[in-house]
Scaffold this active site. Structure first.
Site, mmCIF file in Angstrom:
data_model
loop_
_atom_site.group_PDB
_atom_site.id
_atom_site.type_symbol
_atom_site.label_atom_id
_atom_site.label_comp_id
_atom_site.label_asym_id
_atom_site.label_seq_id
_atom_site.Cartn_x
_atom_site.Cartn_y
_atom_site.Cartn_z
ATOM 1 C CB CYS A 41 48.971 53.007 26.057
ATOM 2 S SG CYS A 41 48.198 52.890 24.674
ATOM 3 C CB CYS A 51 51.157 42.504 36.995
ATOM 4 S SG CYS A 51 50.284 42.697 38.269
ATOM 5 C CB CYS A 78 44.685 52.226 26.404
ATOM 6 S SG CYS A 78 45.442 53.855 27.333
#
Length: 136
Positions: A97, A121, A48
């Site tokens: 996340c 995606c 992330c």
């Protein structure tokens, strides 16, 4: 929600660039085929961009032809979380996340011949990439 990493909106704005903020914190979408990690093919780990939480192994990345980096499963259970998303007039599953709550993209059960049948995606701007280091 309570996340391990929490920041104020002002702190997120100071930490992230304009496009990063729009996508990660406001659930925007980068234009397809523009992300810097789309064609990344080295072994490594994707994390992330907002908090560094490791999300995907490069070994699960595949070319779905959709214009965004695609993966068939997260790196580990609990790396991401899922939320129903009806913003485009139909149900999709948003992926965030699990450490900071930042928007990453969506997961679709559309096959592509992957072991899980899933296509995560992800917006390239939401990710960082760390290549594996090989000892010689």
């Amino acid at each position: 929600m309570n996340y391990e990493i929490q920041r104020s909106d002002l702190e997120w704005r100071d930490l992230l660039g304009p496009l990063e903020y729009e996508v990660l914190r406001q659930a925007g979408t980068e234009h397809p085929f523009t992300g810097e990690l789309l064609d990344e093919a080295r072994p490594g780990t994707y994390a992330c961009r907002a908090c560094g939480n490791e999300l995907f192994a490069a070994s699960t990345k595949f070319d779905a032809g959709c214009g965004w980096p695609s993966f068939w499963e997260p790196l580990r259970d609990g790396a991401v979380e899922y939320h129903d998303d009806f913003t485009v007039g139909r149900k999709r599953v948003e992926v965030r996340c699990a450490k900071c709550g930042s928007h990453l993209g969506h997961v679709f059960p559309d096959g592509y011949g992957t072991p899980t049948g899933n296509r995560y995606c992800m917006n390239s701007v939401c990710l960082t990439f760390t290549p594996d280091t090989q000892a010689s």
